[in-house]
Motif scaffolding. Structure first.
Motif, PDB file in Angstrom:
ATOM      1  N   LEU A   1       0.814  -1.208   0.000  1.00 23.48           N
ATOM      2  CA  LEU A   1       0.000   0.000   0.000  1.00 23.48           C
ATOM      3  C   LEU A   1       0.852   1.264   0.000  1.00 23.48           C
ATOM      4  CD1 LEU A   1      -2.756  -1.098   2.541  1.00 23.48           C
ATOM      5  CD2 LEU A   1      -3.069  -0.677   0.099  1.00 23.48           C
ATOM      6  N   LEU A   2       1.934   1.243   0.776  1.00 28.71           N
ATOM      7  CA  LEU A   2       2.808   2.409   0.826  1.00 28.71           C
ATOM      8  C   LEU A   2       3.423   2.686  -0.546  1.00 28.71           C
ATOM      9  CD1 LEU A   2       4.090   4.576   2.623  1.00 28.71           C
ATOM     10  CD2 LEU A   2       5.921   2.950   3.145  1.00 28.71           C
ATOM     11  N   ALA A   3       3.897   1.638  -1.220  1.00 30.88           N
ATOM     12  CA  ALA A   3       4.507   1.812  -2.537  1.00 30.88           C
ATOM     13  C   ALA A   3       3.493   2.286  -3.566  1.00 30.88           C
ATOM     14  CB  ALA A   3       5.144   0.504  -2.997  1.00 30.88           C
ATOM     15  N   SER A   4       2.241   1.896  -3.409  1.00 29.06           N
ATOM     16  CA  SER A   4       1.216   2.339  -4.360  1.00 29.06           C
ATOM     17  C   SER A   4       1.009   3.844  -4.295  1.00 29.06           C
ATOM     18  CB  SER A   4      -0.103   1.620  -4.083  1.00 29.06           C
ATOM     19  OG  SER A   4      -0.727   2.119  -2.900  1.00 29.06           O
ATOM     20  N   ARG A   5       1.369   4.441  -3.179  1.00 32.38           N
ATOM     21  CA  ARG A   5       1.196   5.882  -2.997  1.00 32.38           C
ATOM     22  C   ARG A   5       2.485   6.663  -3.230  1.00 32.38           C
ATOM     23  NH1 ARG A   5      -1.628   9.453   0.619  1.00 32.38           N
ATOM     24  NH2 ARG A   5      -0.598  11.469   0.373  1.00 32.38           N
ATOM     25  N   VAL A   6       3.621   6.167  -2.709  1.00 34.96           N
ATOM     26  CA  VAL A   6       4.859   6.961  -2.748  1.00 34.96           C
ATOM     27  C   VAL A   6       5.902   6.398  -3.710  1.00 34.96           C
ATOM     28  CG1 VAL A   6       4.478   7.699  -0.368  1.00 34.96           C
ATOM     29  CG2 VAL A   6       5.959   5.726  -0.814  1.00 34.96           C
TER      30      VAL A   6
ATOM     31  N   GLN B   1       3.777  -0.965  -6.380  1.00 32.94           N
ATOM     32  CA  GLN B   1       3.745   0.051  -7.434  1.00 32.94           C
ATOM     33  C   GLN B   1       3.215  -0.529  -8.741  1.00 32.94           C
ATOM     34  OE1 GLN B   1       7.067   2.786  -7.778  1.00 32.94           O
ATOM     35  NE2 GLN B   1       6.937   2.736 -10.016  1.00 32.94           N
ATOM     36  N   ALA B   2       3.673  -1.729  -9.093  1.00 33.64           N
ATOM     37  CA  ALA B   2       3.210  -2.357 -10.330  1.00 33.64           C
ATOM     38  C   ALA B   2       1.713  -2.637 -10.274  1.00 33.64           C
ATOM     39  CB  ALA B   2       3.983  -3.649 -10.582  1.00 33.64           C
TER      40      ALA B   2
END
Length: 202
Positions: free
Chosen positions: A57-62, A165-166
């Motif tokens: 979830l963090l990577a999806s945002r930052v 992120q992907a």
């Protein structure tokens, strides 16, 4: 523990992609979100924080680089805390954070297989924390412990962050959250089964 690890999965399955995206689409600045994520991961020795879904979830945002950095910092601080608690607090203190049989299991695994068990345990829930405590109880040399811990945390954080992120770019974030819980749980069960097969019979 299993119930708490399932918490991020149930809304993802029932409410879908829009809900998962909305969870991280508020007004909180990215920098604050990164610091909060690292702090949550560092507290994993005290609280059952599901690191995989959190990193996804963090990577999806930052983005994956920032999420990976937050993961490495947070997980390393938590791992060092577990090691220090057990090494200088002893077994009576360690068993407040891990079941005695879990600690004994991983002490045996470290003794039999070496300090690379620290690396192998990093993505596995429950085991990751128990291994750091077992390493402290066994007074593993600090240098190798920190080295394996850093490598394991880097690989674990990188995999989940890239996945996050992907998945966000492909609009399958809810699927990635479910996978980030299911895969580590499967690894945990495999580790338990392997240890049980090797354990001496009475």
């Amino acid at each position: 523990m299993l119930v708490l690890l399932a918490v991020p999965v149930v809304p993802a399955v029932l409410l879908g992609e829009d809900w998962v995206r909305g969870l991280w689409s508020g007004e909180l600045p990215d920098r604050a979100l990164i610091v909060a994520g690292a702090a949550l991961l560092a507290s994993d020795i005290l609280l059952p924080v599901p690191s995989g879904p959190l990193l996804v979830l963090l990577a999806s945002r930052v983005g994956w680089p920032a999420a990976t950095a937050a993961g490495v910092i947070g997980l390393t601080v938590g791992g060092l805390a577990g090691y220090a608690l057990a090494r200088w607090g002893g077994r009576p203190l360690a068993v407040r954070w891990a079941a005695p049989d879990e600690l004994a299991r991983w002490e045996q695994a470290i003794a039999a297989n070496g300090s690379w068990m620290v690396l192998a345990s990093r993505p596995i829930p429950v085991a990751a924390e128990a291994v750091t405590l077992a390493a402290g109880l066994g007074r593993m040399t600090l240098g190798p412990f920190v080295g394996w811990l850093l490598v394991g945390n880097l690989l674990t954080s990188l995999v989940f962050s890239v996945l996050g992120q992907a998945a966000a770019q492909s609009e399958v974030l809810s699927v990635a959250v479910v996978l980030a819980v299911a895969a580590p749980l499967a690894l945990h069960q495999l580790a338990r089964n392997r240890h049980n097969r090797r354990a001496p019979k009475d």
